[in-house]
Write a protein that holds these residues in place. Structure first.
Motif: not given
Length: 363
Positions: A125-130, A145-151, A322-333
């Protein structure tokens, strides 16, 4: 600040002998029973507490939806959610931003299904990215239907009832740093306010090139959680050396925000600070020291390992909308490295003024 007056309609067909599950949005009058459930539910954490709703809304202005599953008039599951909508960092619905643990807390498979359905309906309903769950443990079926990330990993360790055994459990080199702080006759003091803490913390994160939270945020945490949110400041001859804000939940202590001034390194201020918190917690009869989340490959990760804590992976799960990839908003980026260097050169007063407007959208 719920933007939807009622929870999305979720009808769950359960066996005849099982009470039907209904999903509701927490209202102020529900906070006490919500917290009682959280206290008793093994899957729940400090970050599932009802107080996070007013803190997130008032400190950052984000919309929240604190869903609970009810059966026979009793809460059987909770799922706190908050929306962050940022031009720079994306549009998300998370459980829970600014917290290291989250997701669904329940012992009922039916409640889990209903709460998950509500969250996914809201995300659509909110049309979020993830949609993001910050799960402490892997949950059955979460992979579908979910993705994970080892961070991220977390560091937790039992506190021995014997103070000296806790000291001897610290590896030798790190133990020497703790004793160094003791030798410098550092002292700990508990603060009612957050001023001394904010000075130490903002100085520390500025050195790291990280935007700081507003002082208002920390005041809200202290005011909302009361005795379960404690500020301990380390001093030397009246000067602030380091300070930490810790949360208490059941028989656990969670040092959550901490930092030191320029003198802290020479005086082993941070090392003494965490030992002093552990010592005080031992005296209180607490059982678990939760050193919190760290990113793999960071100085914070190494620091906690040096204390003899073993990393435990965190099972964060992302459902892309709406997103096509898991977010990467962290200082290591790598794309943030120039920003970090620029931030480190900025005057502290300016960084403290601008920082809260940036960090509120990172979550």
């Amino acid at each position: 600040m719920n933007s939807i007056a009622e929870a999305p309609e979720v009808h769950l067909h359960t066996p005849a002998a099982t009470p039907p599950i209904s999903i509701k949005l927490m209202q102020p009058q529900d906070a006490a029973k919500w917290d009682q459930f959280v206290l008793e539910c093994p899957e729940a954490s400090f970050f599932h507490r009802a107080g996070w709703q007013p803190v997130i809304e008032r400190a950052f202005g984000h919309k929240t939806w604190f869903y609970y599953a009810e059966a026979d008039g009793k809460i059987v599951g909770v799922l706190p959610l908050a929306e962050i909508k940022s031009a720079l960092f994306g549009h998300s619905l998370s459980s829970l931003p600014f917290c290291v643990y989250g997701g669904v807390a329940t012992e009922s498979a039916a409640a889990r299904t209903a709460l998950n359905a509500s969250a996914q309906a809201l995300a659509a309903k909110l049309n979020v990215g993830h949609l993001e769950y910050r799960n402490f443990k892997a949950t059955e079926g979460a992979e579908q239907g979910w993705q994970t990330k080892e961070l991220y990993v977390t560091f937790r360790k039992e506190i021995d009832a014997d103070e000296e055994k806790n000291m001897l459990a610290i590896p030798r080199k790190q133990r020497a740093m703790v004793r160094k702080g003791i030798k410098f006759e550092l002292k700990s003091e508990l603060d009612e306010g957050v001023d001394r803490f904010f000075h130490a913390y903002s100085t520390s994160v500025h050195r790291l090139g990280t935007p700081v939270f507003s002082k208002k945020f920390f005041r809200l945490l202290k005011g909302t959680f009361g005795k379960d949110c404690e500020v301990m400041t380390i001093v030397k001859d009246g000067r602030v050396i380091a300070s930490v804000m810790s949360f208490y939940f059941r028989d656990e202590v969670l040092p959550y925000y901490g930092g030191g001034t320029a003198e802290a390194r020479d005086l082993a201020g941070n090392d003494f600070m965490y030992w002093e918190l552990m010592r005080r917690s031992c005296a209180r009869g607490l059982k678990v020291f939760d050193f919190g989340r760290s990113k793999l490959g960071t100085g914070a990760f190494d620091f906690k390992k040096n204390w003899g804590f073993e990393p435990q992976p965190l099972h964060y799960a992302y459902q892309l909308h709406k997103s096509t990839a898991v977010p990467d908003n962290n200082p290591l980026n790598p794309k943030y490295q120039l920003f970090i260097k620029m931030w480190q050169r900025m005057p502290l007063a300016m960084a403290n003024l601008i920082g809260p407007h940036i960090v509120k959208n990172l979550g």
